[in-house]
Design a protein around this motif. Structure first.
Motif, PDB file in Angstrom:
ATOM      1  N   GLU A  17      -4.720  -3.569  41.275  1.00 17.14           N
ATOM      2  CA  GLU A  17      -5.624  -4.132  42.821  1.00 17.14           C
ATOM      3  C   GLU A  17      -6.828  -4.483  42.328  1.00 17.14           C
ATOM      4  OE1 GLU A  17      -8.002  -0.972  44.227  1.00 17.14           O
ATOM      5  OE2 GLU A  17      -8.096  -1.880  46.523  1.00 17.14           O
ATOM      6  N   ASP A  18      -7.355  -4.164  40.926  1.00 17.73           N
ATOM      7  CA  ASP A  18      -8.777  -4.751  40.500  1.00 17.73           C
ATOM      8  C   ASP A  18      -8.563  -5.787  39.258  1.00 17.73           C
ATOM      9  OD1 ASP A  18      -7.203  -3.585  38.743  1.00 17.73           O
ATOM     10  OD2 ASP A  18      -9.198  -2.694  37.366  1.00 17.73           O
ATOM     11  N   THR A  56     -17.287 -17.743  43.250  1.00 18.01           N
ATOM     12  CA  THR A  56     -17.348 -18.679  44.350  1.00 18.01           C
ATOM     13  C   THR A  56     -18.526 -19.314  43.765  1.00 18.01           C
ATOM     14  OG1 THR A  56     -19.096 -16.830  44.903  1.00 18.01           O
ATOM     15  CG2 THR A  56     -16.410 -17.158  45.354  1.00 18.01           C
ATOM     16  N   LEU A 107      -9.778 -12.781  43.196  1.00 18.45           N
ATOM     17  CA  LEU A 107     -10.752 -11.433  43.321  1.00 18.45           C
ATOM     18  C   LEU A 107     -12.329 -11.221  43.741  1.00 18.45           C
ATOM     19  CD1 LEU A 107     -10.139  -8.196  43.094  1.00 18.45           C
ATOM     20  CD2 LEU A 107     -11.271  -8.002  40.525  1.00 18.45           C
ATOM     21  N   GLU A 108     -12.821 -10.671  44.661  1.00 18.45           N
ATOM     22  CA  GLU A 108     -14.419 -11.225  44.851  1.00 18.45           C
ATOM     23  C   GLU A 108     -15.028 -10.822  43.826  1.00 18.45           C
ATOM     24  OE1 GLU A 108     -15.546  -9.573  48.633  1.00 18.45           O
ATOM     25  OE2 GLU A 108     -16.629 -10.884  48.868  1.00 18.45           O
ATOM     26  N   GLY A 109     -16.426 -11.622  43.578  1.00 17.84           N
ATOM     27  CA  GLY A 109     -17.348 -11.430  42.814  1.00 17.84           C
ATOM     28  C   GLY A 109     -16.952 -11.482  41.783  1.00 17.84           C
ATOM     29  N   ASP A 121     -18.287 -13.180  38.560  1.00 18.24           N
ATOM     30  CA  ASP A 121     -19.129 -13.761  38.123  1.00 18.24           C
ATOM     31  C   ASP A 121     -18.890 -14.550  36.942  1.00 18.24           C
ATOM     32  OD1 ASP A 121     -19.247 -11.470  36.164  1.00 18.24           O
ATOM     33  OD2 ASP A 121     -21.849 -11.505  36.784  1.00 18.24           O
ATOM     34  N   ASP A 122     -18.526 -14.487  35.832  1.00 18.68           N
ATOM     35  CA  ASP A 122     -17.809 -15.155  35.198  1.00 18.68           C
ATOM     36  C   ASP A 122     -16.660 -15.295  34.613  1.00 18.68           C
ATOM     37  OD1 ASP A 122     -17.143 -15.980  32.114  1.00 18.68           O
ATOM     38  OD2 ASP A 122     -19.064 -15.597  31.257  1.00 18.68           O
ATOM     39  N   ASP A 164     -25.490 -31.442  44.406  1.00 21.35           N
ATOM     40  CA  ASP A 164     -25.556 -31.593  45.614  1.00 21.35           C
ATOM     41  C   ASP A 164     -23.877 -31.085  46.126  1.00 21.35           C
ATOM     42  OD1 ASP A 164     -28.067 -31.429  46.124  1.00 21.35           O
ATOM     43  OD2 ASP A 164     -28.736 -33.953  46.664  1.00 21.35           O
ATOM     44  N   THR A 171     -23.742 -27.089  45.922  1.00 17.94           N
ATOM     45  CA  THR A 171     -24.382 -26.481  46.482  1.00 17.94           C
ATOM     46  C   THR A 171     -23.699 -26.157  47.570  1.00 17.94           C
ATOM     47  OG1 THR A 171     -26.104 -26.798  45.680  1.00 17.94           O
ATOM     48  CG2 THR A 171     -26.663 -26.136  47.539  1.00 17.94           C
ATOM     49  N   ASP A 190     -20.435 -24.662  47.467  1.00 17.75           N
ATOM     50  CA  ASP A 190     -20.683 -23.122  47.569  1.00 17.75           C
ATOM     51  C   ASP A 190     -20.486 -22.713  48.141  1.00 17.75           C
ATOM     52  OD1 ASP A 190     -20.820 -23.255  44.784  1.00 17.75           O
ATOM     53  OD2 ASP A 190     -22.479 -23.359  44.062  1.00 17.75           O
ATOM     54  N   GLY A 191     -21.836 -23.621  49.874  1.00 16.04           N
ATOM     55  CA  GLY A 191     -21.808 -22.123  50.819  1.00 16.04           C
ATOM     56  C   GLY A 191     -20.527 -22.321  51.650  1.00 16.04           C
ATOM     57  N   GLN A 246     -18.285 -19.252  49.851  1.00 15.56           N
ATOM     58  CA  GLN A 246     -19.398 -18.271  49.799  1.00 15.56           C
ATOM     59  C   GLN A 246     -19.301 -17.833  51.615  1.00 15.56           C
ATOM     60  OE1 GLN A 246     -22.757 -18.958  47.504  1.00 15.56           O
ATOM     61  NE2 GLN A 246     -21.861 -18.169  45.561  1.00 15.56           N
ATOM     62  N   MET A 271     -20.583 -19.320  53.818  1.00 16.34           N
ATOM     63  CA  MET A 271     -22.104 -19.578  54.518  1.00 16.34           C
ATOM     64  C   MET A 271     -22.519 -20.175  55.197  1.00 16.34           C
ATOM     65  SD  MET A 271     -24.385 -17.836  52.677  1.00 16.34           S
ATOM     66  CE  MET A 271     -25.998 -18.639  53.286  1.00 16.34           C
TER      67      MET A 271
END
Lengths: 296, 438
Positions: B207-208, B216, B269-271, B273-274, B407, B410, B413-414, B417, B419
């Motif tokens: 799972e991990d 993301t 996997l969510e999150g 960051d690196d 731009d 960005t 990314d929206g 993620q 958004m």
């Protein structure tokens, strides 16, 4: 009479000589750039090429730029949330640290210490604390069995959570200095007043609300004003913790100004937005001062 | 008494004025970070006969380039090179502001994607005349594509050093665990092939772990979208002169939806960051990343990995995102014509003779001499040499690097993620280009 005038004039000249070095530097490095900035905001300029006068075009563009308004909204949101929080939390800290307890000194230092960190150190601590999978907060939540790898909160992926991280970091990092201001004001309150109140049968709560807080009013005003100004100018922690993300949801106006100037080389436009921010802050401060005056 | 007071005030004033003057003549101290990068490059002392070179190469890249400079200086040139490494994130801001205020270096680096802007705004100068004077024939040293990438309005503005692409890395241990062979990976010919492998790997992983290590936000998902867009047959973002947006909105949208499906199908996997660090930890089967991380990955204990070109997912040409480091001559009034000639001599030598050294960093050297050498063929970087043929470089727009690209990132990314929905996000993508036309 004559000699007195002469003496006065001499004093003025001496004073001027003392002021002059500062005044020259202040003019060169602050007043002149402020005027120059107004000029730049009326031009199209990419730093390298020639300045091209375009009148108020940058300001017109600003009013029509949806992103400018989004960033302004973000900045106002940040100000509305953090300023009251800091004003209240640092007051509570100051009251706690002002009690005659044995670990008084420890409390004062503990509350003040985060403030000595640079913004980058503070931001990195926040980032590591809230990092997914290996951060402190999610680590604790996981080991308590409250979340699993699949359900743990993604602090930097959701706008609300990203804001929470930025606000928590800002409050933790900023509270020290206002607390010191409160502390010194608290120490100015004469103990005799408190004694007299006790003799008259006032309880702790009455003393706090009827004596301490009213006497702290000028300090509360000062802290509020300083916090509003600082909040409007927020840049470092947001750039370092969330980079303005997710999307543009935590990007502040100053970040947008910075990007316009140094990523996009739009010096004129970024100067125009800077003046808009300046006017907003100036209005806030004026309202604040009016309120305070009315109160006194 | 009065006399004394007067004297004292005069002395004090004098001291203040002196200290003010002193401040301006006192040399600024060099402010160096722990990793050897310099925060105030203009304060580094450069000898009269030395040429200053502002580098943006840090970490492993920095060491390789350091070797190129050392090798060059060992040949006792008229003007030895003084290498000053800046913090990467500040590089272009510092270069542009330094050149604007007359404090710039003699030699600099530019990404091809930034070169047009630097040339357009007068930060770097053309070197065509110097090359003629030195008798350098670029067509003998570089491919025509490379030369074209540094030619603006018929003038050569830089010497290409390398091409660096977004390529695919894979963890051999995890793939074996899932019963996927290296041939399967190299044989990917369509999005369906790739998705089938992803599904198979996901079954086998705990799972991990993550099938693909991908953030993301930021450059990497943008580069995947970029490659997919061009593989789907997408047109250039802007016309000649960058006055009009020529994006194929439908294809841009389709490419966005495909990349998003990787997240939505749980292959990522969510999150994370690196993403490089996550791949290094051995918990991901695939990682799309730049060629420059090869060295770092090779130095990771216990990571059993290999690399290959960006897969063919759509259409029939496996286009990939690429950029290129080039060496430039920034505008500098303090430099004599002779010194400029020496500086050009260095950048040609660094790329042509230093090419094989540079290949050690994992980037694909531009110099044909290095590119075709047996030494290079033995390196891991050679696995992706084909990207030279499939590279899609940045559009020639002055506002690309800091404006359009950031731009676009960005806007995307929206969407990654959650958004923005696809309609809003694809409108934002178009706006990102339209807002940054020249």
């Amino acid at each position: 009479m004559n000699s007195m005038k002469k003496r006065q004039r001499r004093a003025t000249i001496t004073a001027l000589i003392f002021i002059l070095p500062f005044f020259i530097l202040f003019t060169i490095f602050t007043i002149y750039p402020v005027i120059q900035g107004v000029w730049v905001s009326l031009n199209k300029w990419n730093l390298m090429g020639r300045q091209k006068f375009i009148g108020l075009e940058n300001y017109v563009k600003m009013f029509n730029d949806a992103k400018f308004w989004t960033m302004l909204k973000n900045t106002c949101f940040f100000t509305l949330v953090t300023s009251p929080l800091i004003v209240v939390v640092s007051l509570v800290f100051a009251l706690l640290a002002n009690r005659p307890v044995r670990y008084k000194k420890f409390l004062r230092i503990a509350y003040y210490v985060p403030g000595v960190l640079s913004v980058s150190v503070g931001s990195f601590i926040a980032q590591y604390t809230f990092a997914p999978y290996r951060g402190l907060v999610n680590g604790i939540l996981t080991s308590l069995g409250l979340v699993t790898t699949a359900t743990e909160p993604q602090w930097f992926q959701r706008p609300e959570l990203a804001w929470a991280v930025v606000v928590i970091m800002t409050v933790w990092w900023t509270c020290g200095f206002p607390m010191l201001m409160y502390l010194s004001a608290l120490q100015d309150i004469s103990p005799e007043l408190m004694e007299a109140a006790s003799v008259d049968g006032a309880n702790a709560r009455q003393k706090l609300f009827r004596i301490t807080l009213p006497l702290l009013k000028p300090t509360i005003y000062l802290v509020t004003m300083l916090q509003i100004i600082a909040s409007f100018k927020v840049f470092g922690q947001i750039r370092l913790i969330t980079g303005g993300g997710p999307g543009n949801s935590t990007k502040s106006l100053v970040m947008y100004i910075y990007e316009a100037a140094f990523d996009k080389n739009k010096m004129g436009y970024s100067a125009a937005m800077s003046y808009a921010l300046f006017i907003i802050i100036a209005i806030c401060v004026m309202i604040q001062m009016k309120l305070q005056k009315g109160d006194e | 008494m009065k006399m004394r007071k007067k004297l004292l005030s005069m002395l004090l004033t004098g001291a203040m004025v002196l200290s003010m003057g002193g401040m301006t003549v006192m040399a600024e101290e060099v402010d160096m970070n722990e990793d050897g990068t310099i925060n105030n490059p203009e304060a580094v002392e450069v000898a009269d006969d030395e040429l200053s070179f502002w580098s943006l190469f840090t970490g492993g890249d920095g060491e390789w380039f350091g070797k190129i400079v050392d090798d060059y200086n060992a040949t006792s040139p008229t003007n030895p090179i003084k290498r000053i490494t800046l913090v990467w994130a500040d590089y272009y801001t510092k270069l542009q502001t330094a050149v604007a205020t007359g404090n710039g270096p003699d030699i600099g680096v530019s990404h091809v994607s930034k070169l047009f802007e630097l040339a357009d705004t007068g930060v770097v100068e053309p070197i065509t005349d110097q090359l003629d004077e030195l008798g350098v024939d670029l067509s003998e040293c570089f491919s025509q594509e490379s030369i074209d990438s540094v030619t603006i309005d018929g003038d050569i503005y830089a010497i290409p050093l390398d091409t660096h692409s977004e390529v695919m890395y894979y963890n051999l241990d995890l793939l074996e665990q899932a019963g996927v062979t290296e041939d399967d990976v190299k044989g990917i010919q369509s999005a369906e092939d790739f998705e089938a492998i992803c599904a198979k790997v996901k079954e086998a992983l705990p799972e991990d772990n993550s099938v693909i290590s991908l953030q993301t936000n930021g450059d990497d998902p943008f580069r995947i979208w970029y490659a997919v867009y061009f593989q789907m047959g997408g047109t250039d973002f802007v016309n000649d002169g960058a006055t009009e947006c020529t994006l194929d909105v439908e294809k841009a949208r389709a490419a966005m939806e495909w990349v998003k499906s990787l997240y939505d199908n749980g292959y990522i996997l969510e999150g994370i960051d690196d993403q490089t660090a996550f791949f290094q930890s051995g918990k991901a089967a695939f990682c799309f990343a730049g060629t420059w991380v090869t060295g770092n990955l090779e130095a990771t204990d216990g990571l059993n990995f290999n690399n290959t070109t960006f897969p063919l997912l759509f259409g029939d040409t496996p286009y990939c995102w690429s950029d290129s480091h080039t060496l430039t001559i920034p505008v500098n009034a303090d430099r004599t014509d002779e010194e400029t000639l020496e500086a050009v001599k260095f950048i040609v030598s660094a790329s042509v003779d230093g090419g094989i050294t540079w290949a050690g960093s994992g980037q694909i050297p531009s110099a044909l001499k290095a590119n075709e050498s047996d030494e290079y063929k033995a390196m891991k970087g050679y696995n992706v040499v084909d990207e030279l043929k499939y590279s899609k470089y940045a559009p020639l727009a002055s506002n690309y690097y800091g404006g359009m690209k950031s731009d676009l990132i960005t806007a995307l990314d929206g969407y990654w993620q959650n958004m923005d929905d696809i309609d809003t996000a694809s409108d934002n993508v178009t706006a990102a280009i339209e807002d940054n036309l020249d």
